[in-house]
Design a protein around this motif. Structure first.
Motif, mmCIF file in Angstrom:
data_model
loop_
_atom_site.group_PDB
_atom_site.id
_atom_site.type_symbol
_atom_site.label_atom_id
_atom_site.label_comp_id
_atom_site.label_asym_id
_atom_site.label_seq_id
_atom_site.Cartn_x
_atom_site.Cartn_y
_atom_site.Cartn_z
ATOM 1 N N PRO A 45 0.832 -1.209 0.000
ATOM 2 C CA PRO A 45 0.000 0.000 0.000
ATOM 3 C C PRO A 45 0.864 1.256 0.000
ATOM 4 N N LEU A 46 0.332 2.282 -0.624
ATOM 5 C CA LEU A 46 0.964 3.596 -0.655
ATOM 6 C C LEU A 46 0.036 4.581 0.041
ATOM 7 N N ALA A 47 0.481 5.141 1.183
ATOM 8 C CA ALA A 47 -0.318 6.153 1.888
ATOM 9 C C ALA A 47 -0.329 7.430 1.064
ATOM 10 N N LEU A 48 -1.512 7.954 0.768
ATOM 11 C CA LEU A 48 -1.617 9.120 -0.107
ATOM 12 C C LEU A 48 -1.131 10.386 0.585
ATOM 13 N N GLN A 49 -0.497 11.225 -0.182
ATOM 14 C CA GLN A 49 0.098 12.449 0.360
ATOM 15 C C GLN A 49 -0.963 13.398 0.908
ATOM 16 N N ASP A 50 -2.130 13.484 0.223
ATOM 17 C CA ASP A 50 -3.141 14.441 0.659
ATOM 18 C C ASP A 50 -3.961 13.938 1.836
ATOM 19 N N ASP A 51 -3.875 12.635 2.136
ATOM 20 C CA ASP A 51 -4.604 12.063 3.265
ATOM 21 C C ASP A 51 -3.894 10.781 3.688
ATOM 22 N N PRO A 52 -2.946 10.859 4.617
ATOM 23 C CA PRO A 52 -2.165 9.664 4.996
ATOM 24 C C PRO A 52 -3.000 8.514 5.546
ATOM 25 N N GLY A 53 -4.238 8.796 5.959
ATOM 26 C CA GLY A 53 -5.099 7.714 6.437
ATOM 27 C C GLY A 53 -5.674 6.883 5.321
ATOM 28 N N ALA A 54 -5.550 7.362 4.081
ATOM 29 C CA ALA A 54 -6.032 6.636 2.915
ATOM 30 C C ALA A 54 -4.838 6.101 2.140
ATOM 31 N N ALA A 55 -5.047 5.023 1.414
ATOM 32 C CA ALA A 55 -3.942 4.404 0.683
ATOM 33 C C ALA A 55 -4.473 3.725 -0.565
ATOM 34 N N VAL A 56 -3.560 3.476 -1.484
ATOM 35 C CA VAL A 56 -3.865 2.704 -2.679
ATOM 36 C C VAL A 56 -2.920 1.513 -2.713
ATOM 37 N N LEU A 57 -3.440 0.346 -3.043
ATOM 38 C CA LEU A 57 -2.597 -0.837 -3.150
ATOM 39 C C LEU A 57 -1.872 -0.806 -4.489
#
Length: 261
Positions: free
Chosen positions: A100-112
């Protein structure tokens, strides 16, 4: 006279079997046509995705569109890496590395992200260090709706299939190996808010991983050829049934005892 009813029964049975065979062949041909149409739709979707402007993934990214080029900024969550087993490349057994990659604009969200392929080591060799680089990164790749699945014999027989360990990440820090991985299962195990898409990483330098992805089969010509063969078999069976029926009608009736001199 005793043999004539038996002959008629055999003739009727042969005609019924040939008609059933005709129906089966027609159904198989129609199934092949359906598969051809599905592959044509996949091919069209891939072309549309490749020609569309690249997307930037955010927490508002919806499910799909599949096959579009996309990019994401964030930081790798190395502890949540999962290895997908039985993923061959050019006949060599190996594994896909998914992190997973934690998104820069919202570290609580991620994309696999499917980061790439690594060869399966033969004992006593071990896997190399697969941890991705620390710090902010920008990842480019292709969008998928899910991690491509393989046939799972456990699930085929009604089992649950392999599950992520509890706790996850495990205390020894060794990435778990699984044949298939769903976004829901990963979200439940990690507590992450995962985007409803998967990013298949484009060729890049990533700890020696190889980004050669087996795209879906979108060659419909083979299915059309198979459909033609099945419809040909259906025609042959139907012609044979018609010929048998015609011969049975044309065959003169056996003389009865009253007609005998």
């Amino acid at each position: 006279m005793d043999g004539f009813p038996v002959l008629r029964k055999k003739t009727l049975a042969a005609i019924v079997l040939l008609i059933l065979l005709t129906g089966i062949c027609i159904a198989a041909g129609q199934w092949q046509l359906g598969r051809a149409h599905e592959r044509e739709a996949i091919h069209a979707a891939r072309l549309a995705g490749q020609q569309a402007p690249p997307l930037t993934l955010t927490t508002d990214t919806p499910a799909g569109p599949e096959w579009h080029r996309a990019s994401a900024r964030g930081q790798w969550l190395n502890p949540f890496t999962v290895l997908l087993d039985n993923r061959n490349l050019k006949g060599q057994p190996g594994l896909w590395v998914a992190t997973p990659l934690a998104l820069q604009d919202d570290p609580g969200a991620a994309v696999l992200v499917l980061r790439g392929w690594v060869a399966r080591p033969m004992p006593p060799a071990v896997l190399p260090d697969l941890r991705a680089a620390e710090g902010p990164v920008r990842i480019q790749g292709t969008l998928l709706r899910q991690v491509p699945r393989l046939l799972d014999l456990d699930q085929l027989t009604g089992g649950e299939g392999a599950e992520l360990p509890r706790p996850f990440p495990s205390l020894d820090g060794v990435p778990p190996r699984m044949q298939n991985l769903s976004l829901d299962a990963l979200a439940a195990a990690t507590g992450l808010r995962l985007l409803p898409v998967v990013l298949e990483q484009a060729p890049t330098q990533d700890v020696g991983l190889i980004q050669e992805w087996p795209g879906p089969s979108d060659n419909a010509s083979q299915n059309y050829n198979y459909a033609g063969q099945w419809f040909s078999f259906a025609a042959i069976a139907l012609i044979a049934a018609a010929a048998i029926l015609w011969r049975s009608w044309r065959k003169p009736a056996a003389p009865s005892e009253s007609d005998a001199p």
